[in-house]
Every structure is written in C-alpha cells, then in structure tokens.
Design an enzyme around this catalytic site. Sequence first.
Site, PDB file in Angstrom:
ATOM      1  N   SER A 147       0.376  -0.692  -4.881  1.00 23.02           N
ATOM      2  CA  SER A 147       1.185   0.564  -4.386  1.00 23.02           C
ATOM      3  C   SER A 147       1.572   0.135  -2.415  1.00 23.02           C
ATOM      4  O   SER A 147       1.106   1.466  -1.732  1.00 23.02           O
ATOM      5  CB  SER A 147       0.284   1.257  -4.473  1.00 23.02           C
ATOM      6  OG  SER A 147       0.121   1.527  -5.818  1.00 23.02           O
ATOM      7  N   ARG A 162       3.641  -3.978   5.809  1.00 20.57           N
ATOM      8  CA  ARG A 162       3.507  -3.148   6.121  1.00 20.57           C
ATOM      9  C   ARG A 162       2.059  -2.627   5.636  1.00 20.57           C
ATOM     10  O   ARG A 162       2.488  -2.246   3.995  1.00 20.57           O
ATOM     11  CB  ARG A 162       4.227  -2.039   6.914  1.00 20.57           C
ATOM     12  CG  ARG A 162       4.700  -1.201   6.088  1.00 20.57           C
ATOM     13  CD  ARG A 162       5.513  -0.445   7.096  1.00 20.57           C
ATOM     14  NE  ARG A 162       6.108   0.448   6.112  1.00 20.57           N
ATOM     15  CZ  ARG A 162       7.349  -0.358   5.057  1.00 20.57           C
ATOM     16  NH1 ARG A 162       7.839  -1.767   5.631  1.00 20.57           N
ATOM     17  NH2 ARG A 162       8.105   0.245   4.332  1.00 20.57           N
ATOM     18  N   ASP A 200       4.127   0.231  -9.966  1.00 25.58           N
ATOM     19  CA  ASP A 200       3.942   1.649 -10.623  1.00 25.58           C
ATOM     20  C   ASP A 200       5.266   2.192 -11.703  1.00 25.58           C
ATOM     21  O   ASP A 200       4.560   2.546 -12.801  1.00 25.58           O
ATOM     22  CB  ASP A 200       2.986   2.606  -9.464  1.00 25.58           C
ATOM     23  CG  ASP A 200       3.209   3.667  -8.634  1.00 25.58           C
ATOM     24  OD1 ASP A 200       4.413   3.044  -8.489  1.00 25.58           O
ATOM     25  OD2 ASP A 200       2.987   4.039  -8.750  1.00 25.58           O
TER      26      ASP A 200
HETATM   27 MG    MG Z   1      -0.785   7.471 -10.304  1.00 23.08          MG
END
Ligand code: MG
Length: 456
Positions: A147, A162, A200
């Site tokens: 993520s 980044r 996600d």
């Molecule tokens: Mg979550």
Amino acid sequence: MSSLQNRVSEILQGFEVSHDRIRAISDEFIRLTNQGLKSNKEAMAMIPSYVTAVPTGKESGTFLAVDLGGTNFRVCSVHLNGNGTFKLIQSKSVIPKSLMVGSSKELFSFLARHVDAFIKTHLDEKFTEDTESSTSQHILKLGFTFSFPVNQTAINKGTLLRWTKGFNIKDAVGKDVCKLLQDELDALKLPVHVSALVNDTVGTLMSRAYSAPGLGNTMLGVILGTGTNCAYVENISSISKISLQSDKNIMVVNTEWGSFDNALTVLPFTSIDSEVDGNSPNPGYHMFEKLVSGMFLGEILRITLCNLHKEGVLFSSSSESLELPWSIDTSTLSKIEADNTEDLSKTKETISMDLNIVATLEECKAIKKIVNAIGKRSAYLAGAAICGILTHTRALEKMETVDIGLDGSVFEFYPGYENLMRESIKYLLGEDEKRVMLDIAKDGSGVGAALCALVA
Ligand code: MG
Ligand code: ADP
C-alpha cells in the site's frame, strides 16, 4: 437562537452537499477520470493494475498473500474452494520501527523470514521441500499487497515512487518491490513465486467478485478506512496511456481517488478543512480523502469544537484531548451518531469519556448536529464519486444490477453510512439506485491478493 445555535447553523451550511454539488462532483470526477486514463501526470493517477480478468467464484487452489501496510505485516495462506468460499490462515506481526528507515535488504529479508516461518508452521510439507526437487505444481504463487505508491508496469512488476506512512528506506525508491521480495525469498530457497503486486482496492474488488453469489457483475472495489480509494473494471481500449498486446478486453484500474479535485473546484471545502489540511503531513494533496476518510473525520470534529470553544460559545472549560491534534478517533463520531436517547445521554457520556469534558444538553444537541453533518458529507461525497464511475462506465446500461465490494471501518461501522451513500446516489441516478448493490468484501486484502496471483 443562542449564539451557539447561530454558529452551528453556519457550520452546517458549510458542510452541506447540495443536489447541484453532487452533480458537479460527479461531472468533474468523469472529466478527471478521462484525463487520468490518457496521461501519467495526473493527481488522480488511474493506475493500470494489469489484472485483466475478474473472478467468477469457481477459482480454486492454495495461494500465499502478504500485506505490507502501515504498521502491520500480514502473511496468509488462502485456500479457494472453487464455490465462492475460502479458508484463510493468517499471521500478523508489527514491523519494527528501525526496519522502516533502514535498508531495503533488512526490510525485505525480514518479510521473507516471516513467509518462511509461516510456511513451516501452517502448510503441508510438500511446500517445504527445497526448490531443486519441487515440481512447478509445488511452487506457491504469492500475491503481494503493497500500500505505497508504485509505478506498476506488469502484474508482478512495480517500481516504488516514494514511501509514505513513516517509512523511509532510500535505496528502495525506484526499485521493483516484487524483485526485492523475490530475491530474499530465493535467498532462503523458498518455493514461492511473487506473482502479483496488488493494491488493496483491486484486492477488494477481486475478493467481492469471488464471493458474490455468481452474479458476475462486480465492477468496483471501494476502501473507506484510514484512507479512501477505489478500483473499477475498465475497457482496456479506454486506457490510452498504455499500449498492450493483449487479447483481453478489460483491466482493473486503481483510481487513487483520494486525490480527486486537489484543485478544489467542486469539493465543499471549508475553513475548518483548510486547518485540517494545514496540520496534515501532505498539505494540498489527497483533498477528497481529507473530507471522506477515517483518518480525518475525527480531526474535522476536533477543530470545529475547538474553534467554537475559542469563540466562547461552547464548553466552559477545555481539555487536553480537545487541544491535541488528531486525538479524536472517527469511532467517537460513530458513538455520537448512534445515540437515539431523548436526553442525548450517550452523547454526553461519549464526550465525557473521549474528550474529558462535561457537556450540557444544548451542547450535546449542537455536537450531534455537527457530527451528523461531517458523516453525511463524507458519505455523500463517496456516493457522488461512485456515481461518476458508474456514469463513466455506463455499467447500468449494460447490466441489470451492478455490484460494489467495500472494505474499511468507516463503511462497516459508521451508523447509517450506507443509507447516506444511497441518498446521494439516488439524487443522480433516481430509481436506478436500486440496481446498485453495496456489500462488504470480507478479508479483501488476503483473498484479493490470492486471486490476483491466480489470474496472473
Ligand atoms: Mg484496510
Ligand atoms: P485500514 O484503513 O488500516 O485498513 P480500517 O479499515 O479499520 O483500517 O480503518 C481504520 C480507520 O477507521 C481509522 O481512521 C479509524 O478512525 C476509523 N474507525 C475505527 N473504528 C471506527 C468506527 N467504529 N466507526 C467509524 N470509523 C472507525
């Protein structure tokens, strides 16, 4: 009216999302969607996932999934039964702070060692033979939920743009994070192949599509948790910024809608939001997210109450929690929203517990109205953005019903959130709103990553 009531009605006006504004937001969303599909330079990045098939529920097999998020690292095995159900085993560990700022080798070898330990504890020995003797069917496919912002160029290839959320490992920037993990897994001679790099939102869409009862119409995956984001099913031919030699027709696109309207042309942005933004780690960015997601709703309430106190119209005394930035959690708003008592005793209790302040009935009434407006604005904005995607894809023209998988504590636990989203969808779609299905995607990141590894 008292001076408190006067001020509260002004504040409520600022948070209001009118019908006209919902339409303007949806229109602007479509415009920025089209821009992002054409060019790589847009804030709403429209990142191609290279996932070109959506599950039917009939997928089967055993897969590994790892999730490197903010604070935790999770390893799980997912066994898909081929009928929309699955068995998931998972282990969770906290990432040591020192590894968040060390070298990429240290972090990724830590991850690989956890995968090793997980396999030895939870999986059959056929998976723990060394690689030389393993046949290809004994190689475990792994889906890597990562993520952080990456420039994804293939289903299992993505260079880190980044770090965010407290990570800062300089030598990893610009490198392919799948290769960094694969190299460390190989060093331990594990029979594991990093098959997919997964956002996600994409995982949420995939997991919902697998679990939804054979409808074949899951088109969106939406996260409403600490942050907010959405992935949806797009025609490959519409993603004009990439050229693919492929016989596939569709690809899941990660919108990065948290950065929708950073220019603030249509969002109902108030002086309170401007204070929240100013105190945030990334002022001027992720402006949609700052009005919608769990990380910010508590802080919007805190600053509103703090300002009313400074103006001398709320609370006879202050408290540390009221003064301390980011000290109010969105679950506080949920508790106040849920209060159905006549005398607002639950609200009074919540303010006493979470803010350490004794509030009068008039103050409780005012606070409940403010909470209501903050939650409603969040849900209306999420609904308007969903309408933007539905209109852009013409999904409701092509299908009888459109299914949307959602994940995140705000959607799951904020009282009435789904109904509020539906109100805003209804303003734009009218009776067609009934053809939009909204449902939780259970264990999205694990099952979704497994499914991405499978279709890879
Ligand atoms: Mg979550
Ligand atoms: P993550 O985003 O890390 O995957 P979650 O989906 O659980 O995790 O979202 C966490 C966010 O949800 C936090 O910002 C928190 O403030 C908020 N949150 C936690 N509990 C509740 C609740 N009961 N009602 C509304 N929001 C909540």
